[in-house]
Design a protein around this motif. Structure first.
Motif, mmCIF file in Angstrom:
data_model
loop_
_atom_site.group_PDB
_atom_site.id
_atom_site.type_symbol
_atom_site.label_atom_id
_atom_site.label_comp_id
_atom_site.label_asym_id
_atom_site.label_seq_id
_atom_site.Cartn_x
_atom_site.Cartn_y
_atom_site.Cartn_z
ATOM 1 N N LYS A 1 0.832 -1.213 0.000
ATOM 2 C CA LYS A 1 0.000 0.000 0.000
ATOM 3 C C LYS A 1 0.865 1.261 0.000
ATOM 4 N N ARG B 1 -9.483 -7.357 8.127
ATOM 5 C CA ARG B 1 -8.914 -6.665 6.973
ATOM 6 C C ARG B 1 -8.051 -7.609 6.143
ATOM 7 N N GLN C 1 -6.028 -4.182 0.702
ATOM 8 C CA GLN C 1 -7.033 -3.127 0.830
ATOM 9 C C GLN C 1 -6.912 -2.440 2.185
ATOM 10 N N TYR C 2 -7.525 -1.251 2.281
ATOM 11 C CA TYR C 2 -7.371 -0.434 3.477
ATOM 12 C C TYR C 2 -8.711 0.131 3.910
ATOM 13 N N GLY D 1 -11.718 1.195 1.828
ATOM 14 C CA GLY D 1 -11.273 0.962 0.456
ATOM 15 C C GLY D 1 -11.319 2.166 -0.464
ATOM 16 N N THR E 1 -7.554 2.469 -1.723
ATOM 17 C CA THR E 1 -6.962 1.307 -2.384
ATOM 18 C C THR E 1 -7.819 0.759 -3.511
ATOM 19 N N ARG E 2 -9.136 0.930 -3.424
ATOM 20 C CA ARG E 2 -9.990 0.451 -4.520
ATOM 21 C C ARG E 2 -9.751 1.230 -5.807
ATOM 22 N N ASN F 1 -4.344 -2.371 -6.664
ATOM 23 C CA ASN F 1 -4.457 -3.347 -5.576
ATOM 24 C C ASN F 1 -5.684 -4.229 -5.718
ATOM 25 N N ASN F 2 -6.673 -3.776 -6.474
ATOM 26 C CA ASN F 2 -7.856 -4.603 -6.715
ATOM 27 C C ASN F 2 -7.512 -5.912 -7.407
ATOM 28 N N ASP G 1 -15.112 -8.325 -1.418
ATOM 29 C CA ASP G 1 -15.163 -8.955 -0.109
ATOM 30 C C ASP G 1 -15.788 -10.340 -0.270
ATOM 31 N N HIS H 1 -14.170 -3.848 2.846
ATOM 32 C CA HIS H 1 -13.475 -2.871 2.010
ATOM 33 C C HIS H 1 -14.309 -2.360 0.835
ATOM 34 N N PHE H 2 -15.380 -3.041 0.488
ATOM 35 C CA PHE H 2 -16.181 -2.670 -0.675
ATOM 36 C C PHE H 2 -17.596 -2.312 -0.228
#
Length: 946
Positions: free
Chosen positions: A282, A816, A820-821, A824, A827-828, A832-833, A839, A888-889
C-alpha cells in the motif's frame, strides 16, 4: 530542489561497547566489534566497490567486487564478509585490486544488455555506476556470442514492477531482502552455475507466487532487473521530500520522489523510526488514488439529496454551510449540530475540527472514527496505567522473548511491523496467538506459533481471566514488581478474583472452546519465558467487553512485570495512520487535547483563555448518540471531515436513516463516498501529498507530513476548516500548520516540546515530549506508571448478548486484508484490486458442506440486523461455527448485518460477534439491489452538476 540521497554503508551496523582499531588506506579507524571491513571503510569515507552488498542486508560475499588486501594475509578477501580486527592494516586500492575488479565486472557485463541509454534505470543503476568506478572500458568476450541470457522473457504480471531476467546479475539481494527484511521467502535462485536465475514461487509469474509486493526486492535490486513501472513510464525523479505514509498505524517514512508536482515513486526512508527502510504494497505502490479521475476538486452544494449537485466557488460553499448551521442552531438549539474528525487527516487538521465544534459551534458534539475501533484502548489503558496509548516502540520487539498476539493480524493490517515481528520469531522468540482464525502468524515460512488459542468470538475476557488464573495460582506473579510498582489494594482484590475456581481454564473451556492444557501452557510461557510483549488489535476492542479486555491485558502485563522496559509492554496496533493522533487531539466529546476532561475547570480555563470563548463543561454526543438524536429530531447538522460513517459504522440501515433525518450534512473528502451520497455540501479534501502537518502512529511517534504537490481542490483540509470557522463568526488565523502545532504544544503538556523545527531536526518524536523528556519518550512507565501506582481492575466475564440460535447458528467476525485499506476509498482506486477485488465470506469446509456450499458460490448472510450476499471461500483458517469477512467494498454490505451492540464503556461497536445464518442464493440481497439503484442515482446527480 534535489533528490535526497541515502548513503549505503554496505553492511549493517553492529552494536557493541567494545571497539577495535585498525588502519584502512593509511587512516586509523575504530569501530564496534563485528563490523565488516566494508562498513569500517565507509564510515571512514572510503567506499569500496560492491554489487551484492547493501547495508539493509546481512553480507553475502558473492559478487567478488569488494575485494581488499590485508597486510600479512594471503589472497584478496571480500570486505563485506570479513570482520574488522584490532591491528589490521587494510588496503582498498592497488593495481592488482583494480585488475581483479575490472575482470569481475567484465564478466558481469558480458551477459548484460548494453542498452544503458534507453534503460529505465539509466542514472540509477549500481552496475552502471560500479563499472565506472572500477574503470571498465572494454568487454572482450561474450556479448551476443556464445551462451547468454539476453533473450530471457520479461515478467510484467505485477501491476507495479517488472522483472527482466536478462538484466539480472544474480547478486541475490532480492532473495535476501524477501527473506531477511520481509520474511515471505517468495524468491529463490533456481538452477546452478551459469543457469542460475531468480525465480518467484515455484518458478512462476510474480502475481501467481507468494510475493506480497512489499517492494523490498525492487528496493534492493542494483540493476533494472526489478524496476518500478512508474519509473519506466515517467523517467527518474528530479527532487524528493521525506513524508509519512497515510495508510495504517505503523506510520512508515517515505521519500516522495518527484518530477515537478508529479509523483514518480515512493521509496521507504531507511532513517524512518517506524519502518527503517521497509514498506508494504500500500505505502510503496498504492498512491495513485491521489490523482484518480474520481477525485472531486470543486466544492458542491444541493438543497436535498435527491437534487443534482451544483459546482460552486469555495466562498459560496463555505458561506452556504455556515448559514445552514446557524439556521439549524436557531431553530433547534445550540446542541443540534456537531462534527466528526478523521483519523486519516493530520493532527493539526483534527485539532482544528474539534476546536471548531467547541469554539464556533459552541458545544462538545465532536467524535472520531476511533469511537468504532480503539476507544476501549483509550479508556482501558487510561484506567490501568494513566495514559491512553501503547507503551513501546516497534523496535522494542527486537528484545522480546515471548510475543503474544491477541485479536490482531499484523501480516495483513500492519505488514511492516509484522516483518519485524517475524524476524524476531525466526531468531528464536516464542509466539502465542489468541484469535478465532488461524492467522498468517500461526503457520508462516519459518514461523510457527507455540500456542494458538482459537477461542470462540466474544470470549476474550474469559480467556484473559483463565490466563491470569494460571499465573496467580501457580505462583508465577512477579511479586517484587507488583509490590514496588502497583496499588496493593487493587492487586489483592484482583488476585482473589482471578484465583476463584470459576476463572480456571477448565471451568471456562466450555465458553472459550480452548482446551485447558493449551491455556495453561500459554500462560506459563508468557509468565516465565523472559521479556514478554502483548500486541493486540480490533479483535480485542470491537467487543461488548472491549474495555474490560484491555484492562485484563494491562493486568496480565503488570502481574508478570512486563511493563516499563525494552522488549515488553502492552501495544495496541492502531488501524489507521492517525488514530492515535485523532484521540490525542481531543476528538472525543468528553476530552480536550491531551485526554483532559471537559469538566475540569482548570483545564477548561486554559483553553478559554487561549481561544477567547466560553466552553461547555458537559460532554457532548458520541457518534451513536448523534444518530439517535437525529432520528429523534434534535440533531440536524453534521460536519464530517475524512470519514465514511455509512460504510464503516455498524448497522448501515440505521446510520443511513439517521443521516436522512438531518437537514445539513457537510462532507469534506477526496471522493463521493457512501456518506457523501447523503450530503448537502461537499468540500474537496486533500490527500497526504497535498498538505503539511503531522501524523502520530501506534507507538506515539509524531512524524512530519510534507506537501509535495498543490491541493487539487485548491485548499488543504486545515484551510477549509479555518474558512468555515471564519464564516461562522469565530476567527482562525494560521499561516501554516506549524503554527497550529505551536498552539497544540502550548495547551497540551504531553506535546509541549513538539514543534515542526524540532521534528525537522530529529526526524520524529514520541510523546510525552516536554521539559522532562525533551527528546520524547520511546518507552512508557519506566520508573513508574503515569497514574502513580499501576491499578489492577476486576474483569468479570459477561457473555455477549449476541448468541447463536437455531435461526442464526454461526458467528460472523470481521477483519482486513493486506491489499485493501479500511473502507477501500483509496486502495480500490489503485491496481491493488488485482489481489482483492471483492469482499468474500470465509467459511470452514464442514459448515459449507452442511449447507451445500461450494467454493465460489454466492451465499446469503443473514443476521437480526439485515442480510447481504457475498461469494463463499472455503478456508482452513476458519474453525467450524465461525465465518469471516472484510468490509473494504461498499456494495458488499458487511455492516448491514453487524448489530448495534457495543462496548459498555465507550460505545465501540461489537463488530467481531454477529450471529448469522448462511445459505446458497442466486441473486443479490434486497439491500444490495437498493444500494445499487441509490448509487447509480447519486452518480447521475453528480454528473449532472459537473
Amino acid at each position: 530542489m534535489t533528490t535526497i540521497s541515502e548513503r549505503d554503508y554496505g553492511t549493517p551496523a553492529r552494536r557493541s561497547d567494545t571497539l577495535v582499531t585498525l588502519e584502512i588506506d593509511g587512516m586509523t579507524v575504530s569501530v564496534p566489534v563485528g563490523t565488516s571491513l566494508m562498513r569500517a571503510a565507509a564510515e571512514a569515507g572510503v567506499m569500496v566497490p560492491k554489487l551484492c552488498a547493501t547495508d539493509s542486508l546481512e553480507p553475502f560475499g558473492s559478487c567478488r567486487l569488494c575485494l581488499v588486501e590485508i597486510e600479512g594475509r594471503k589472497g584478496f578477501p571480500a570486505s563485506c564478509t570479513t570482520p574488522a580486527a584490532a591491528g589490521m592494516v587494510v588496503r582498498t586500492q592497488s593495481e592488482r585490486l583494480q585488475q581483479l575488479r575490472r575482470g569481475v565486472m567484465e564478466l558481469y557485463i558480458s551477459d548484460h544488455p548494453l542498452d544503458c541509454l534507453t534503460c529505465s534505470a539509466n542514472g540509477d543503476c549500481e552496475l552502471q555506476t560500479q563499472a565506472g568506478v572500477v574503470g571498465l572500458r572494454e568487454v572482450r568476450y561474450g556479448i551476443r556470442e556464445g551462451a547468454n541470457h539476453l533473450d530471457a522473457v520479461k515478467d510484467e504480471s505485477n501491476p507495479y514492477f517488472s522483472y527482466d531476467p536478462a538484466k539480472c546479475i544474480v547478486c541475490n539481494r532480492c532473495v535476501r531482502a524477501c527473506e531477511e527484511t520481509q520474511g515471505t521467502f517468495a524468491l529463490t535462485v533456481s538452477g546452478r552455475g551459469f543457469d542460475s536465475r531468480i525465480a518467484a514461487g515455484q518458478d512462476e509469474p510474480f502475481m501467481q507466487s507468494e510475493c506480497v509486493s512489499c517492494g523490498a526486492c525492487v528496493q534492493a535490486c542494483p540493476t533494472a532487473t526489478l524496476q518500478e513501472k512508474s519509473v519506466a513510464a515517467r523517467g527518474l525523479p528530479e527532487h524528493s521530500a521525506i513524508t509519512t505514509c497515510a495508510y495504517c498505524g505503523v506510520g512508515c517514512s517515505f521519500k516522495a520522489e518527484m518530477k515537478g508536482s508529479e509523483v514518480v515513486r515512493m521509496t521507504p526512508w531507511k532513517d524512518g523510526g517506524a519502518n527503517e527502510g521497509h514498506s508494504c504494497v500500500k505505502g510503496r505502490f498504492a498512491w495513485g488514488y491521489a490523482t484518480h479521475k474520481d477525485r472531486i476538486t470543486r466544492p458542491m452544494i444541493r438543497a436535498k439529496i435527491t437534487d443534482p449537485w451544483r459546482e460552486v466557488s469555495w466562498d459560496e460553499a463555505i458561506a452556504h454551510a455556515a448559514s445552514e448551521f446557524r439556521r439549524i442552531q436557531g431553530a433547534y438549539g445550540r446542541d443540534s449540530i456537531g462534527g466528526i474528525t478523521s483519523s486519516r487527516c493530520t493532527n493539526e487538521e483534527t485539532y482544528l475540527v474539534q476546536k471548531l465544534v467547541r469554539a464556533a459551534f459552541g458545544n462538545n458534539n465532536v467524535d472520531t472514527c476511533a469511537r468504532v475501533c480503539h476507544s476501549p484502548t483509550g479508556y482501558g489503558l487510561g484506567q490501568s496505567y494513566g495514559t491512553s496509548a501503547g507503551t513501546q516502540t516497534f523496535k522494542s520487539i527486537e528484545q522480546c522473548d515471548v510475543v503474544m498476539v491477541i485479536g490482531a493480524n499484523p501480516s495483513d493490517a500492519h505488514p511492516v511491523f509484522a516483518s519485524r515481528m517475524k524476524k524476531r520469531l525466526r531468531e528464536g522468540a516464542r509466539l502465542i496467538v489468541v484469535d478465532p482464525r488461524a492467522i498468517d502468524l500461526v503457520d508462516a515460512p519459518h514461523v510457527r506459533a507455540d500456542y494458538h488459542l482459537a477461542l470462540r468470538p466474544g470470549t476474550n475476557v474469559a480467556m484473559i481471566s483463565a490466563l491470569a488464573h494460571v499465573i496467580v495460582t501457580e505462583g508465577l506473579v512477579d511479586e517484587a514488581y507488583v509490590a514496588e510498582r502497583c496499588d496493593a489494594k487493587s492487586y489483592a482484590q484482583w488476585r482473589e478474583f482471578v484465583a476463584r475456581p470459576e476463572n480456571s481454564p477448565e471451568a471456562l473451556a466450555a465458553e472459550t472452546g480452548v482446551p485447558a492444557e493449551l491455556v495453561r501452557g500459554a500462560a506459563r510461557l508468557y509468565a516465565t519465558g523472559g521479556n514478554a510483549a502483548i500486541y493486540y488489535g480490533l479483535g480485542v476492542t470491537e467487543h461488548a467487553q472491549g474495555s474490560t479486555m484491555v484492562m485484563g491485558i494491562a493486568n496480565l502485563a503488570m502481574c508478570t512485570g512486563n511493563v516499563g522496559r525494552e522488549g515488553v509492554g502492552v501495544n495496541p496496533l492502531r488501524g489507521q495512520n492517525n488514530v492515535q493522533g485523532s484521540c490525542d487531539m481531543g476528538s472525543f466529546p468528553h476530552e480536550f487535547p491531551g485526554y483532559r476532561h471537559v469538566s475540569d475547570s482548570t483545564v477548561r480555563a486554559s483553553f478559554e483563555a487561549h481561544w477567547g470563548v466560553e466552553l461547555q463543561a458537559e460532554p457532548g454526543l458520541r457518534i451513536p448518540n448523534m444518530f439517535e438524536a437525529a432520528l429523534a429530531g434534535s440533531f440536524k447538522g453534521l460536519y464530517c471531515q475524512g470519514e465514511d460513517i455509512v460504510q464503516s459504522d455498524p448497522n448501515t440501515r440505521h446510520v443511513a436513516a439517521a443521516l436522512t433525518a438531518m437537514e445539513c450534512i457537510v462532507v469534506q473528502d477526496l471522493f463521493l463516498n457512501e456518506t457523501a451520497k447523503y450530503a448537502h455540501v461537499f468540500l474537496p479534501g486533500s490527500s497526504f501529498l497535498e498538505k503539511d502537518g503531522t501524523f502520530t502512529n501506534a507507538e506515539r511517534r509524531i512524524s512530519l507530513v510534507r506537501r509535495v504537490m498543490p491541493p487539487l481542490g485548491g485548499l488543504a483540509d486545515w484551510e477549509a476548516t479555518c474558512r468555515l470557522s471564519q464564516a461562522l463568526g469565530y476567527p482562525m488565523d494560521y499561516a501554516h500548520p506549524s503554527e497550529i502545532m505551536d498552539e497544540i504544544a502550548a495547551l497540551t503538556p504531553t506535546f509541549s516540546g513538539v514543534s515542526f523545527a524540532r521534528l525537522e531536526q530529529h526526524g520524529s518524536l514520541q510523546w510525552p515530549c516536554n521539559d522532562a523528556a525533551p527528546l520524547g519518550t520511546p518507552i512508557m512507565h519506566v520508573d513508574g506508571f503515569v497514574r502513580g501506582k499501576g491499578r489492577f481492575l476486576i474483569t468479570q466475564y459477561v457473555p455477549s448478548t449476541e448468541k447463536v440460535t437455531r435461526k442464526y447458528p454461526l458467528l460472523l467476525t470481521t477483519g482486513r486484508i493486506l491489499s485493501q485499506y479500511n473502507v477501500g476509498a483509496q486502495t480500490r482506486r489503485t491496481p491493488n484490486n488485482q489481489w482483492h477485488g471483492e469482499d468474500v465470506l470465509e467459511i470452514h469446509a464442514h459448515d459449507a458442506e452442511e449447507r451445500g456450499i461450494r467454493d465460489g458460490d454466492w451465499v446469503g448472510i443473514e443476521s437480526r440486523a439485515g442480510d447481504t450476499v457475498l461469494r463463499a471461500r472455503l478456508s482452513a483458517r476458519m474453525q467450524p461455527g465461525v465465518v469471516y469477512t472484510t468490509f473494504h467494498f461498499p456494495e458488499s454490505g458487511a455492516n448491514v448485518i453487524t448489530t448495534d451492540n457495543s462496548d459498555w464503556a465507550t460505545n465501540c461497536p461489537e463488530y467481531k460477534v454477529t450471529a448469522v445464518q448462511v445459505a446458497r442464493v442466486l441473486q443479490p440481497s434486497s439491500w444490495q439491489q437498493a444500494h445499487r439503484r441509490f448509487s447509480e442515482e447519486q452518480a447521475e446527480l453528480l454528473n449532472h452538476g459537473r
